[in-house]
Enzyme design. Structure first.
Site, PDB file in Angstrom:
ATOM      1  N   SER A 135       0.915  -1.224  -0.071  1.00 38.28           N
ATOM      2  CA  SER A 135       0.326   0.042   0.078  1.00 38.28           C
ATOM      3  C   SER A 135       0.826   1.075  -0.055  1.00 38.28           C
ATOM      4  O   SER A 135       1.876   1.344   0.485  1.00 38.28           O
ATOM      5  CB  SER A 135      -0.826  -0.083   1.374  1.00 38.28           C
ATOM      6  OG  SER A 135      -1.466   1.201   1.379  1.00 38.28           O
ATOM      7  N   TYR A 163      -2.231  -1.020  10.381  1.00 44.46           N
ATOM      8  CA  TYR A 163      -2.255  -1.234   9.047  1.00 44.46           C
ATOM      9  C   TYR A 163      -0.847  -0.671   8.246  1.00 44.46           C
ATOM     10  O   TYR A 163      -0.266  -1.299   7.333  1.00 44.46           O
ATOM     11  CB  TYR A 163      -3.346  -0.491   8.354  1.00 44.46           C
ATOM     12  CG  TYR A 163      -3.573  -0.799   6.830  1.00 44.46           C
ATOM     13  CD1 TYR A 163      -4.208  -2.017   6.362  1.00 44.46           C
ATOM     14  CD2 TYR A 163      -3.223  -0.002   5.813  1.00 44.46           C
ATOM     15  CE1 TYR A 163      -4.305  -2.348   5.049  1.00 44.46           C
ATOM     16  CE2 TYR A 163      -3.355  -0.081   4.792  1.00 44.46           C
ATOM     17  CZ  TYR A 163      -3.908  -1.160   4.232  1.00 44.46           C
ATOM     18  OH  TYR A 163      -4.001  -1.269   2.685  1.00 44.46           O
TER      19      TYR A 163
END
Length: 242
Positions: free
Chosen positions: A143, A156
Site C-alpha cells: 500500500s 495497517y
C-alpha cells in the site's frame, strides 16, 4: 514473463476488488487464474464472471493465515495443472481507526496475520514450486501507506511496511532463481477494504465505509493492470497513484 497465455496464476483475495479484477485480466490474456479467498460467496461471484467468458480457472477457499491450508491449496493446484507460474499475494484487511495508544493487541495481531503472515505463508509454500519454471513471478500487494504512514491506522501501515521490507529481502534471496519478486503499492481504491474492517458495531462499519470512500479514487481494474504489468515486465516496485 512475456505472456500469460496458458500460465497458471494463483491470486489471493480473488473474491472481490483487486483480486477479482486481476483474475479477469489474467483470463483476458488467456491465462489460468486460480481464485483463492476466505469469502466463498465472493469466490462464487468471481467464478461466475469467468464462466460467462468461458475462461479456464480453478477456485479454492483459503484462509491465508493458515499455513496448512496454503499447503493443501498448492498440492491441489499442482495436481490439477502440473505447475504454477505466478503468485499474487493480494488478500488484506484494514485496521479500525484507532491510535497506537488505543488499539487492542488481538486486533493488531489479526491484521498482521492476514496482511503479513498470509503473504509469508504463500511465498514459503509456492516459491519452491515457482522455481521449477523457467520464468515465474511473485507479486506482493502492499500500500502507499507503507511509504507514508497515516494517523489512526498505525497497525495497517506497519503491516504493509513489513510486506515491503520482506519482499525486498525475498527478491534478493531468490535473485539466483527464475522467480522474480515484486511489490505493488496501491493508493486508495474503490474496493471492499473499508467494508471489511473488523468492527464492533454496524454503525462503525457504515462510518468506516463512508470515510474510506472519500479517498478511494482508483478502480480495481486500473490497479489490476498494474499488477499484471509487473508480471509481464518483471518490474520490482510499482505505485498505482501519485
Amino acid at each position: 514473463m512475456r505472456s500469460l497465455e496458458n500460465k497458471v496464476v494463483a491470486i489471493t483475495g480473488a473474491g472481490s476488488g483487486f483480486g477479482r479484477a486481476t483474475a479477469l485480466g489474467v483470463a483476458a490474456r488467456k491465462g489460468i487464474p486460480v481464485l483463492l479467498d476466505v469469502n466463498e460467496a465472493g469466490l462464487a461471484e468471481t467464478a461466475a464472471l469467468l464462466k460467462a467468458k468461458n475462461a479456464k480457472f480453478a477456485s479454492h477457499r483459503l484462509d491465508v493465515r493458515d499455513a496448512a491450508q496454503w499447503a493443501a491449496v498448492a498440492d491441489a493446484v499442482i495436481k490439477e495443472f502440473g505447475r504454477v507460474d505466478a503468485l499474487v499475494n493480494n488478500a488484506g484487511v484494514m485496521c479500525r481507526p484507532e491510535s497506537f495508544l488505543e488499539f487492542e493487541e488481538d486486533h493488531g495481531r489479526f491484521i498482521f496475520e492476514v496482511n503479513f503472515w498470509g503473504m509469508v505463508h504463500g511465498m514459503r509454500v509456492f516459491a519452491p514450486l515457482l522455481a521449477k519454471q523457467p520464468e515465474a513471478n511473485i507479486v506482493n500487494v502492499a500500500s502507499t501507506l507503507a511509504l507514508i504512514g497515516t494517523p489512526m491506522h498505525g497497525v495497517y501501515c506497519a503491516s504493509k511496511g513489513a510486506i515491503m521490507s520482506m519482499t525486498s529481502v525475498v527478491r534478493q534471496e531468490l535473485a539466483h532463481t527464475s522467480v522474480r519478486v515484486s511489490t505493488v503499492f496501491p493508493g486508495p481504491s474503490k474496493t471492499n477494504l473499508g467494508a471489511n474492517v473488523p468492527v464492533k458495531s454496524d454503525a462503525d462499519r457504515v462510518e468506516n465505509v463512508k470515510n474510506f470512500n472519500k479517498f478511494a479514487l482508483a478502480t480495481p481494474e486500473a490497479v489490476a493492470e498494474k499488477i499484471i504489468g509487473v508480471i509481464l515486465h518483471n518490474r520490482a516496485l510499482v505505485t498505482t497513484s501519485p
